[in-house]
Motif scaffolding. Sequence first.
Motif, PDB file in Angstrom:
ATOM      1  N   GLY A  74       4.366   1.448   7.485  1.00  0.00           N
ATOM      2  CA  GLY A  74       3.436   1.877   6.447  1.00  0.00           C
ATOM      3  C   GLY A  74       4.037   2.051   5.060  1.00  0.00           C
ATOM      4  N   ASP A  77       4.045  -1.897   0.528  1.00  0.00           N
ATOM      5  CA  ASP A  77       2.760  -2.127  -0.140  1.00  0.00           C
ATOM      6  C   ASP A  77       2.456  -3.628  -0.226  1.00  0.00           C
ATOM      7  OD1 ASP A  77       4.233  -3.177  -2.322  1.00  0.00           O
ATOM      8  OD2 ASP A  77       4.075  -1.313  -3.474  1.00  0.00           O
ATOM      9  N   ARG A  98       0.650  -5.461  10.130  1.00  0.00           N
ATOM     10  CA  ARG A  98       0.657  -4.446   9.081  1.00  0.00           C
ATOM     11  C   ARG A  98      -0.240  -3.277   9.491  1.00  0.00           C
ATOM     12  NH1 ARG A  98      -0.940  -5.438   2.721  1.00  0.00           N
ATOM     13  NH2 ARG A  98      -0.376  -3.333   2.080  1.00  0.00           N
ATOM     14  N   PRO A  99       0.206  -2.046   9.269  1.00  0.00           N
ATOM     15  CA  PRO A  99      -0.625  -0.911   9.679  1.00  0.00           C
ATOM     16  C   PRO A  99      -1.859  -0.754   8.794  1.00  0.00           C
ATOM     17  CG  PRO A  99       1.303  -0.116   8.501  1.00  0.00           C
ATOM     18  CD  PRO A  99       1.468  -1.613   8.657  1.00  0.00           C
ATOM     19  N   ASP A 100      -2.962  -0.447   9.439  1.00  0.00           N
ATOM     20  CA  ASP A 100      -4.190  -0.122   8.723  1.00  0.00           C
ATOM     21  C   ASP A 100      -4.118   1.370   8.402  1.00  0.00           C
ATOM     22  OD1 ASP A 100      -6.720   0.560   7.879  1.00  0.00           O
ATOM     23  OD2 ASP A 100      -7.754  -0.592   9.442  1.00  0.00           O
ATOM     24  N   LEU A 101      -3.802   1.677   7.165  1.00  0.00           N
ATOM     25  CA  LEU A 101      -3.588   3.072   6.768  1.00  0.00           C
ATOM     26  C   LEU A 101      -4.882   3.879   6.686  1.00  0.00           C
ATOM     27  CD1 LEU A 101      -0.723   2.559   4.162  1.00  0.00           C
ATOM     28  CD2 LEU A 101      -0.541   3.104   6.595  1.00  0.00           C
ATOM     29  N   THR A 102      -6.025   3.210   6.892  1.00  0.00           N
ATOM     30  CA  THR A 102      -7.285   3.949   6.924  1.00  0.00           C
ATOM     31  C   THR A 102      -7.537   4.543   8.308  1.00  0.00           C
ATOM     32  OG1 THR A 102      -8.663   2.035   7.510  1.00  0.00           O
ATOM     33  CG2 THR A 102      -8.278   2.428   5.153  1.00  0.00           C
ATOM     34  N   TYR A 112       4.217   9.954  14.772  1.00  0.00           N
ATOM     35  CA  TYR A 112       3.712   8.860  13.939  1.00  0.00           C
ATOM     36  C   TYR A 112       4.139   7.529  14.550  1.00  0.00           C
ATOM     37  CZ  TYR A 112       3.312   5.769   9.858  1.00  0.00           C
ATOM     38  OH  TYR A 112       3.011   4.735   9.018  1.00  0.00           O
ATOM     39  N   TRP A 140      -3.823  -6.794  11.030  1.00  0.00           N
ATOM     40  CA  TRP A 140      -3.826  -5.332  10.844  1.00  0.00           C
ATOM     41  C   TRP A 140      -3.842  -4.609  12.185  1.00  0.00           C
ATOM     42  CZ3 TRP A 140      -3.399  -3.424   5.933  1.00  0.00           C
ATOM     43  CH2 TRP A 140      -3.580  -4.344   4.894  1.00  0.00           C
TER      44      TRP A 140
END
Length: 141
Positions: A74, A77, A98-102, A112, A140
């Motif tokens: 995470g 960017d 890629r992590p979905d930060l939502t 985590y 994602w």
Amino acid sequence: MGAPVILCGKTELIGRGVIAGLKPEFDVIHFIMTPEAGIVQIPAILKGEQAPPSHSELGSKDYSELPVAIILGGGYDDADIEVMIKASAGIKPMPWLRPDLTKPAPPLGPEYGKALVARIKELLAELQKEGKMDEEKVQWY
């Protein structure tokens, strides 16, 4: 030994937990800590170099097989990821996870890493089942 993958993370502390959690299904062969390192090290690994440069002791360093995926933490960017993908484009197509930060996740720390490992394994299984492991695109988790 599991399927080889590259892990990109900002801290070795979380990286260690993610690497342990991905076993036995996946073997993190190389741990990358910065985009600057990624633009040099990822293409070298994808070209089959047996002793690519490294800034971390993490990872098995078993380069006998090419990785099947690149897993991003995470801390990276859009710009970071874009430069790494561009540097590696066309060498060996594979998914960039890629992590979905939502999506909800515990605060930074061991929990985590565990939460992300579960999502990573789920997505990789789905991509394998759907025959999408040779698509060079961001996926994602």
